[in-house]
Structure formats: structure tokens, C-alpha cells
Design a protein around this motif. Structure first.
Motif, short mmCIF file in Angstrom:
data_model
loop_
_atom_site.label_atom_id
_atom_site.label_comp_id
_atom_site.label_asym_id
_atom_site.label_seq_id
_atom_site.Cartn_x
_atom_site.Cartn_y
_atom_site.Cartn_z
N SER A 15 0.86 -1.08 0.05
CA SER A 15 0.03 0.10 -0.02
C SER A 15 0.79 1.08 -0.02
N ILE A 17 3.24 4.32 0.51
CA ILE A 17 4.48 4.81 0.08
C ILE A 17 5.23 3.44 -0.28
N ASP A 36 4.18 -7.36 3.07
CA ASP A 36 3.08 -6.79 3.92
C ASP A 36 2.47 -7.93 4.58
N GLN A 61 4.58 -10.85 5.53
CA GLN A 61 5.39 -10.64 6.69
C GLN A 61 4.77 -9.72 7.61
N ASP A 62 4.61 -10.24 8.91
CA ASP A 62 4.28 -9.24 10.01
C ASP A 62 5.69 -8.78 10.47
N VAL A 63 5.96 -7.45 10.51
CA VAL A 63 7.24 -7.09 10.89
C VAL A 63 7.43 -7.00 12.25
N ASN A 89 9.61 0.34 6.20
CA ASN A 89 8.63 1.22 5.90
C ASN A 89 7.16 0.85 6.46
N SER A 139 10.58 7.18 8.85
CA SER A 139 10.29 7.99 10.04
C SER A 139 9.28 9.01 9.82
N TYR A 153 2.57 7.86 18.17
CA TYR A 153 3.13 7.71 16.77
C TYR A 153 4.59 8.85 16.89
N LYS A 157 8.28 7.37 16.10
CA LYS A 157 8.89 8.03 14.88
C LYS A 157 10.08 8.76 15.32
N GLY A 186 6.29 14.29 5.01
CA GLY A 186 5.16 15.14 5.35
C GLY A 186 3.85 14.48 5.06
N ILE A 188 1.49 12.73 3.19
CA ILE A 188 1.17 12.09 1.96
C ILE A 188 0.00 11.64 1.62
N THR A 190 -2.18 8.76 1.13
CA THR A 190 -2.19 7.25 1.24
C THR A 190 -3.26 7.00 1.75
N VAL A 193 -3.44 8.27 5.46
CA VAL A 193 -3.99 9.61 5.80
C VAL A 193 -5.34 9.85 5.68
P1 NAP Z 1 -0.23 2.66 4.49
O1 NAP Z 1 -0.71 3.02 3.18
O2 NAP Z 1 -1.38 2.39 5.77
O3 NAP Z 1 0.66 1.41 4.25
C1 NAP Z 1 1.10 0.77 5.41
C2 NAP Z 1 1.37 -0.54 5.08
O4 NAP Z 1 1.87 -1.25 5.96
C3 NAP Z 1 -0.23 -1.29 4.96
O5 NAP Z 1 -0.16 -2.19 3.79
C4 NAP Z 1 -0.25 -2.08 6.11
O6 NAP Z 1 -1.09 -3.25 6.01
C5 NAP Z 1 1.05 -2.57 6.70
N1 NAP Z 1 1.37 -3.09 7.94
C6 NAP Z 1 0.73 -2.66 8.88
N2 NAP Z 1 1.22 -3.11 9.85
C7 NAP Z 1 2.11 -4.11 9.60
C8 NAP Z 1 2.85 -5.15 10.05
N3 NAP Z 1 2.63 -5.32 11.48
N4 NAP Z 1 3.68 -5.85 9.30
C9 NAP Z 1 3.74 -5.59 8.08
N5 NAP Z 1 3.00 -4.66 7.54
C10 NAP Z 1 2.31 -3.88 8.11
O7 NAP Z 1 0.57 3.98 4.86
P2 NAP Z 1 1.52 5.05 4.27
O8 NAP Z 1 1.17 5.92 4.50
O9 NAP Z 1 2.18 4.48 3.19
O10 NAP Z 1 2.85 4.73 5.35
C11 NAP Z 1 4.03 4.03 5.27
C12 NAP Z 1 5.01 4.53 6.04
O11 NAP Z 1 5.31 6.12 6.06
C13 NAP Z 1 4.72 4.37 7.63
O12 NAP Z 1 5.70 4.04 8.50
C14 NAP Z 1 4.20 5.56 7.94
O13 NAP Z 1 4.15 5.93 9.35
C15 NAP Z 1 5.07 6.37 7.26
N6 NAP Z 1 4.66 8.03 7.04
C16 NAP Z 1 3.59 8.12 6.41
C17 NAP Z 1 3.15 9.37 6.14
C18 NAP Z 1 1.93 10.00 5.28
O14 NAP Z 1 1.50 11.08 5.54
N7 NAP Z 1 1.34 8.78 4.67
C19 NAP Z 1 3.80 10.37 6.81
C20 NAP Z 1 4.76 10.35 7.30
C21 NAP Z 1 5.20 8.99 7.62
P3 NAP Z 1 -2.73 -3.36 6.45
O15 NAP Z 1 -3.26 -1.99 5.75
O16 NAP Z 1 -3.03 -4.39 6.11
O17 NAP Z 1 -2.61 -2.78 7.82
#
Ligand code: NAP
Length: 256
Positions: A15, A17, A36, A61-63, A89, A139, A153, A157, A186, A188, A190, A193
Motif C-alpha cells: 500500500s 509509500i 506486507d 510478513q508481520d514486521v 516502511n 520515520s 506515533y 517516529k 510530510g 502524503i 495514502t 492519511v
Molecule cells: P499505508 O498506506 O497504511 O501502508 C502501510 C502498510 O503497512 C499497509 O499495507 C499495512 O497493512 C502495512 N502494515 C501494517 N502493520 C504491519 C505489520 N505489522 N507488518 C507488516 N506490514 C504492516 O501507510 P503509508 O502512508 O504508506 O505509510 C508508510 C510509512 O510511511 C509508515 O511508516 C508511515 O508511518 C510513514 N509515513 C506516512 C506519512 C503519510 O502522510 N502517509 C507521513 C509520514 C510517515 P494493512 O493496510 O493491512 O494494515
């Protein structure tokens, strides 16, 4: 082909990023292991890469699973000869402040966002120490600045930010050709958000969205590809003189 002959593992890549990063890496010649907790979404991302001429394989993978980190990394090296890039990630975000965060949510956040980064880095260093590699820890701007409704959070981070420097210093001191850097996205667009926005009361969505945009100097939210491009630079040899660094990609949000 900025990642030709490199093998990369991207967690949470079903999903947002992570998916964008896996696709960007594959487009530059890497063989990408897409993992994932949701195995179906990892499969879909890997299938998309393979059908567009790239090379990818999917793993569930559960991280937070410590034993799985060792076997996964060992399997990758056995199958492909090396692990050259790891992107830690996977993450979750729970909207709650210091008064209403439960201990259960706090611990889950630290396990997924924090402990997994330690375990992934440790597993990667074990196999990268001779051939070298690049470890990229995702982060957030919220590892740098506080947000009242992101208390767990923020803690996770901020930990990833400073842990990255510790690991970078250790690798350098040992003479390992491994670089370890953090990326600070910042806001993003996804599913993470979008879920946060959807959780707001309907009559607040527009006002909150406008407030958020108003705080971003460039005036727009970022897209996953904006973070993927930064990860590509850190994964490639173009960033060979960077370690322990913070790559902030936030439209200017943390400038003020
Ligand atoms: P996302 O679309 O929710 O993607 C995160 C992915 O991680 C999802 O596929 C989720 O699976 C998976 N996941 C959750 N728990 C997990 C686990 N225990 N083991 C393995 N995979 C797991 O979020 P994203 O926005 O792309 O975020 C990616 C990273 O960027 C995160 O670390 C987030 O904190 C960071 N970040 C995001 C933003 C933003 O604005 N989007 C800003 C700063 C930092 P499920 O959907 O099945 O739970």
C-alpha cells in the motif's frame, strides 16, 4: 537503471509509500521483495511490477515477528545472492493524545513502528556487513516535530530517527560498508492519511483539510512517488557519502 543488480526488501509495500517505492525501485532495475502483513496486497503489487517488465516477488510478513526477520533475510540471500537495500516502511498511525491513548495502542504502535525497525536493521546488518548495503528507515515529520493527537506515533517516529543515527555510527565504526538513513515524509496522500481524514466528524473534514494545507508551504499534500524518489536516491550509490542523515520530504512543513 540506478539500482541494477541490487536486491531490495520493502516492508509494508502492499500500500501507499511502500508500494510506490517497490515500483520505483523495480523500474530502476532492482529485484524487489515486496512484503506486507496483508499477503494479497503484496501479491498484487508484485504482480503489477512483473507484468510491467520488472522483477518482484511477494511475501507475507508481520514486521513484529522476530523469528521471521532472520528466516526472510536468509531466504533472500540464499535465493538471490545478497540483500542490498532494506526499506523499513511498514507502520501504523493511531490518532490519540497523551490523555486518551491506551497502553495497548501505545505498545502496538511501538512494536510496529519502532521495534520492527530495530529488528529489520539488525537482520540486514548481519547479511550486509561484508558486501555492503543501504538501510532506509521511514520515520516522519512527526519524528521531528510534535503533534498533540499523535502521542504514540511521535514517540515511535522520534525513536526511529535517533536509532538510525546509532546504527549508522555503529556500522561506520565497524568498517561495514553499510549506510543507514531516515526519511521524514510530510503529509502524503495514502490510505493511512485518508483513514485519518475519514475518522473526522463529517462537518470538520473540509475545515481540517484546509487548515492542514494552509500549514504546508508548498500548498499541496505530497504523493507516494515523492517519497519513493527520495528512497531511490538513498538506495542508489548516488548517496554513497550519506549515513545517519535525515531526508525530509514535506513540502516545507517543518521549516516553521
Ligand atoms: P499505508 O498506506 O497504511 O501502508 C502501510 C502498510 O503497512 C499497509 O499495507 C499495512 O497493512 C502495512 N502494515 C501494517 N502493520 C504491519 C505489520 N505489522 N507488518 C507488516 N506490514 C504492516 O501507510 P503509508 O502512508 O504508506 O505509510 C508508510 C510509512 O510511511 C509508515 O511508516 C508511515 O508511518 C510513514 N509515513 C506516512 C506519512 C503519510 O502522510 N502517509 C507521513 C509520514 C510517515 P494493512 O493496510 O493491512 O494494515
Amino acid at each position: 537503471m540506478r539500482l541494477a543488480n541490487k536486491v531490495a526488501l520493502v516492508t509494508g509495500a502492499g500500500s501507499g509509500i511502500g508500494a510506490a517505492t517497490a515500483k520505483r525501485f523495480a523500474g530502476e532495475g532492482a529485484l524487489v521483495v515486496v512484503t506486507d502483513i496483508n499477503g494479497e496486497s503484496a501479491q498484487a503489487v508484485a504482480a503489477g511490477i512483473n507484468s510491467s517488465g520488472g522483477r518482484a516477488e511477494a511475501r507475507t510478513q508481520d514486521v513484529t515477528d522476530e523469528a521471521l526477520w532472520s528466516t526472510l533475510v536468509a531466504d533472500i540471500v540464499a535465493a538471490h545472492g545478497s540483500l542490498d537495500v532494506l526499506v523499513n516502511n511498514a507502520g501504523i498511525a493511531i490518532t490519540a493524545n497523551v490523555e486518551n491513548t491506551t497502553l495497548e495502542d501505545w505498545r502496538r504502535t511501538q512494536a510496529i513502528n519502532g521495534e520492527s525497525v530495530f529488528m529489520g536493521t539488525r537482520a540486514a546488518v548481519a547479511v550486509m556487513k561484508v558486501r555492503g548495503g543501504s538501510i532506509i528507515n521511514i520515520s516522519s515529520i512527526e519524528g521531528i516535530v510534535g503533534e498533540p493527537n499523535a502521542t504514540a506515533y511521535n514517540y515511535s517516529k522520534g525513536g526511529v530517527r535517533i536509532f538510525t543515527k546509532s546504527a549508522a555510527l555503529h556500522c561506520a565504526a565497524q568498517g561495514y560498508p553499510i549506510r543507514v538513513n531516515s526519511v521524514h515524509p510530510g503529509f502524503i496522500l495514502t490510505p493511512m492519511v485518508e483513514a485519518g481524514i475519514a475518522a473526522l466528524p463529517a462537518d470538520e473534514v473540509q475545515a481540517q483539510y484546509q487548515r492542514l494545507i494552509g500549514e504546508i508551504p508548498l500548498g499541496v499534500m505530497g504523493e507516494p512517488i515523492d517519497i519513493a524518489n527520495g528512497c531511490l536516491f538513498l538506495a542508489s550509490d548516488e548517496s554513497r557519502y550519506m549515513t545517519g542523515a535525515e531526508l525530509v520530504i514535506d513540502g516545507g512543513y517543518t521549516c516553521h
